[in-house]
Motif scaffolding. Sequence first.
Motif, PDB file in Angstrom:
ATOM      1  N   PHE A 199       0.818  -1.214   0.000  1.00 57.44           N
ATOM      2  CA  PHE A 199       0.000   0.000   0.000  1.00 57.44           C
ATOM      3  C   PHE A 199       0.860   1.277   0.000  1.00 57.44           C
ATOM      4  CE2 PHE A 199      -2.820  -3.288   1.615  1.00 57.44           C
ATOM      5  CZ  PHE A 199      -3.995  -3.022   0.927  1.00 57.44           C
ATOM      6  N   THR A 200       2.173   1.104  -0.126  1.00 53.89           N
ATOM      7  CA  THR A 200       3.066   2.258  -0.145  1.00 53.89           C
ATOM      8  C   THR A 200       3.069   2.866  -1.543  1.00 53.89           C
ATOM      9  OG1 THR A 200       4.468   0.998   1.343  1.00 53.89           O
ATOM     10  CG2 THR A 200       5.429   2.985   0.394  1.00 53.89           C
ATOM     11  N   LYS A 201       3.047   4.186  -1.610  1.00 57.02           N
ATOM     12  CA  LYS A 201       2.957   4.788  -2.944  1.00 57.02           C
ATOM     13  C   LYS A 201       4.210   4.521  -3.781  1.00 57.02           C
ATOM     14  CE  LYS A 201       3.973   9.267  -1.174  1.00 57.02           C
ATOM     15  NZ  LYS A 201       3.561  10.624  -1.011  1.00 57.02           N
ATOM     16  N   PHE A 202       3.994   4.374  -5.045  1.00 54.11           N
ATOM     17  CA  PHE A 202       5.009   4.065  -6.063  1.00 54.11           C
ATOM     18  C   PHE A 202       5.584   2.658  -5.948  1.00 54.11           C
ATOM     19  CE2 PHE A 202       5.426   8.775  -5.815  1.00 54.11           C
ATOM     20  CZ  PHE A 202       4.802   9.016  -7.034  1.00 54.11           C
ATOM     21  N   PHE A 203       5.114   1.888  -4.952  1.00 55.03           N
ATOM     22  CA  PHE A 203       5.625   0.521  -4.862  1.00 55.03           C
ATOM     23  C   PHE A 203       4.963  -0.366  -5.921  1.00 55.03           C
ATOM     24  CE2 PHE A 203       5.251  -3.884  -3.573  1.00 55.03           C
ATOM     25  CZ  PHE A 203       6.585  -4.206  -3.427  1.00 55.03           C
ATOM     26  N   ARG A 204       5.781  -1.087  -6.680  1.00 53.65           N
ATOM     27  CA  ARG A 204       5.263  -2.060  -7.639  1.00 53.65           C
ATOM     28  C   ARG A 204       6.050  -3.351  -7.484  1.00 53.65           C
ATOM     29  NH1 ARG A 204       4.302  -1.151 -13.351  1.00 53.65           N
ATOM     30  NH2 ARG A 204       2.377  -2.214 -12.801  1.00 53.65           N
ATOM     31  N   VAL A 205       5.359  -4.478  -7.595  1.00 59.65           N
ATOM     32  CA  VAL A 205       6.050  -5.754  -7.510  1.00 59.65           C
ATOM     33  C   VAL A 205       6.859  -5.923  -8.790  1.00 59.65           C
ATOM     34  CG1 VAL A 205       5.787  -8.251  -7.363  1.00 59.65           C
ATOM     35  CG2 VAL A 205       4.234  -6.752  -6.096  1.00 59.65           C
ATOM     36  N   ASP A 206       8.129  -6.275  -8.604  1.00 61.47           N
ATOM     37  CA  ASP A 206       8.994  -6.375  -9.777  1.00 61.47           C
ATOM     38  C   ASP A 206       9.335  -7.837 -10.050  1.00 61.47           C
ATOM     39  OD1 ASP A 206      10.663  -5.695 -11.833  1.00 61.47           O
ATOM     40  OD2 ASP A 206      12.408  -5.452 -10.522  1.00 61.47           O
ATOM     41  N   ASN A 207       8.650  -8.458 -10.961  1.00 59.83           N
ATOM     42  CA  ASN A 207       9.061  -9.796 -11.400  1.00 59.83           C
ATOM     43  C   ASN A 207       8.678  -9.992 -12.867  1.00 59.83           C
ATOM     44  OD1 ASN A 207       6.354 -10.434 -11.408  1.00 59.83           O
ATOM     45  ND2 ASN A 207       6.435 -11.492  -9.446  1.00 59.83           N
ATOM     46  N   THR A 208       9.206 -11.022 -13.462  1.00 56.57           N
ATOM     47  CA  THR A 208       9.044 -11.187 -14.913  1.00 56.57           C
ATOM     48  C   THR A 208       7.581 -11.357 -15.317  1.00 56.57           C
ATOM     49  OG1 THR A 208       9.622 -13.465 -14.520  1.00 56.57           O
ATOM     50  CG2 THR A 208      11.315 -12.084 -15.518  1.00 56.57           C
ATOM     51  N   ASP A 209       6.793 -11.979 -14.432  1.00 54.96           N
ATOM     52  CA  ASP A 209       5.368 -12.192 -14.720  1.00 54.96           C
ATOM     53  C   ASP A 209       4.629 -10.919 -15.073  1.00 54.96           C
ATOM     54  OD1 ASP A 209       5.396 -14.784 -14.242  1.00 54.96           O
ATOM     55  OD2 ASP A 209       4.405 -14.730 -12.274  1.00 54.96           O
ATOM     56  N   ARG A 210       5.002  -9.833 -14.408  1.00 52.21           N
ATOM     57  CA  ARG A 210       4.183  -8.634 -14.538  1.00 52.21           C
ATOM     58  C   ARG A 210       4.929  -7.440 -15.108  1.00 52.21           C
ATOM     59  NH1 ARG A 210       1.720  -9.089  -8.841  1.00 52.21           N
ATOM     60  NH2 ARG A 210       2.770 -11.070  -8.642  1.00 52.21           N
ATOM     61  N   ARG A 211       6.056  -7.699 -15.752  1.00 51.33           N
ATOM     62  CA  ARG A 211       6.839  -6.586 -16.279  1.00 51.33           C
ATOM     63  C   ARG A 211       6.082  -5.832 -17.385  1.00 51.33           C
ATOM     64  NH1 ARG A 211      12.584  -8.449 -15.512  1.00 51.33           N
ATOM     65  NH2 ARG A 211      12.034  -8.054 -13.355  1.00 51.33           N
ATOM     66  N   GLN A 212       5.249  -6.562 -18.103  1.00 55.21           N
ATOM     67  CA  GLN A 212       4.513  -5.944 -19.207  1.00 55.21           C
ATOM     68  C   GLN A 212       3.276  -5.167 -18.742  1.00 55.21           C
ATOM     69  OE1 GLN A 212       5.594  -6.048 -22.326  1.00 55.21           O
ATOM     70  NE2 GLN A 212       7.337  -7.179 -21.506  1.00 55.21           N
ATOM     71  N   ILE A 213       2.887  -5.355 -17.472  1.00 55.13           N
ATOM     72  CA  ILE A 213       1.634  -4.763 -17.000  1.00 55.13           C
ATOM     73  C   ILE A 213       1.887  -3.338 -16.533  1.00 55.13           C
ATOM     74  CG2 ILE A 213      -0.280  -5.021 -15.371  1.00 55.13           C
ATOM     75  CD1 ILE A 213       0.391  -8.043 -15.250  1.00 55.13           C
ATOM     76  N   GLY A 214       1.204  -2.388 -17.159  1.00 55.13           N
ATOM     77  CA  GLY A 214       1.449  -0.977 -16.855  1.00 55.13           C
ATOM     78  C   GLY A 214       0.839  -0.554 -15.528  1.00 55.13           C
ATOM     79  N   GLY A 215       1.378   0.504 -14.945  1.00 54.87           N
ATOM     80  CA  GLY A 215       0.827   1.020 -13.690  1.00 54.87           C
ATOM     81  C   GLY A 215       1.772   2.019 -13.072  1.00 54.87           C
ATOM     82  N   THR A 216       1.308   2.677 -12.017  1.00 54.46           N
ATOM     83  CA  THR A 216       2.113   3.730 -11.400  1.00 54.46           C
ATOM     84  C   THR A 216       2.494   3.398  -9.965  1.00 54.46           C
ATOM     85  OG1 THR A 216       0.118   4.778 -10.582  1.00 54.46           O
ATOM     86  CG2 THR A 216       0.905   5.506 -12.725  1.00 54.46           C
ATOM     87  N   GLY A 217       1.845   2.405  -9.388  1.00 51.93           N
ATOM     88  CA  GLY A 217       2.092   2.113  -7.974  1.00 51.93           C
ATOM     89  C   GLY A 217       1.355   3.070  -7.053  1.00 51.93           C
TER      90      GLY A 217
END
Length: 267
Positions: A199-217
């Motif tokens: 729930f921290t701002k700008f935090f995004r999970v970084d793994n190969t599964d979701r590298r293509q999925i856009g977002g801002t965190g």
Amino acid sequence: HTELYATAVGEDTDHKGFLFVFRDRTEEERVDEMKNEFISIVSHELRTPLASVLGFIEILLHRELSKDKQMRYMNTIHKEALRLSNLINDFLDLQRMESGKQVYHFSPVNLVPMVQEVVDQWHSKEHQINIHHMSPELWVRGDVDRLRQVLHNLISNAIKYSPGADRVDVHVTSSEGKVSLSVQDYGLGIPEDAREQLFTKFFRVDNTDRRQIGGTGLGLAIVKEIVEGHYGTIGFQSEMGAGSTFTLELDEFELSSMDGKIVIFED
Ligand code: ADP
């Protein structure tokens, strides 16, 4: 957040003393933090889509292109400009909430039709969004636009992070004076080591599964701010590869308490 300065004062031995100065640095620090954060966003998040918009406009202006190519480039420009606009709106929303400047307009809200409205606005090709509610009326006291925003963000994530799944389930239930709203997906799941920061701002999970999925965190940080602005709670359960369920809980609003009375809600 308060600084203390102590200085020895007084010339002669009989009147020697200390002068203590307390200075509140909270506001100053907050402004500094905001500036730093803004600079880092501008450099990382805004420059990339902007560079792409400018690049494509440059090509459109200076090259002879087929109608087909022109359309393709204009679609890309449109997509990137939308991303920029969403990012700026999310960032400003969050800034307003964090600084306590968000004004909530509270009124009784029946969550069941609200959920239906938000779900009706979704047009996911792959996912069917199912609503399950234990009664046609489940009331809370809330700001309906902000609650819509919460649900929108949770459904958006449930769809984004479950490529390959064909459904998302939304449950609205009540028990012991609390109404729960949960969004369940059957997707990627959330890795153990990311859970604390989710729930921290700008935090995004970084793994190969979701590298293509856009977002801002920013989506879940906004969700948390709004839920806390409603004195509610938000949490999740998740299993890698099986899916995630985000559940928010708010106090149930007793409609009978309004019988025959005019109730004015104050923010
Ligand atoms: P964004 O989706 O823009 O990256 P959010 O704040 O909404 O930002 O979410 C933060 C991170 O949490 C995401 O990057 C994603 O990895 C993870 N996440 C959020 N919702 C889900 C979900 N339903 N399933 C799996 N991962 C999720």
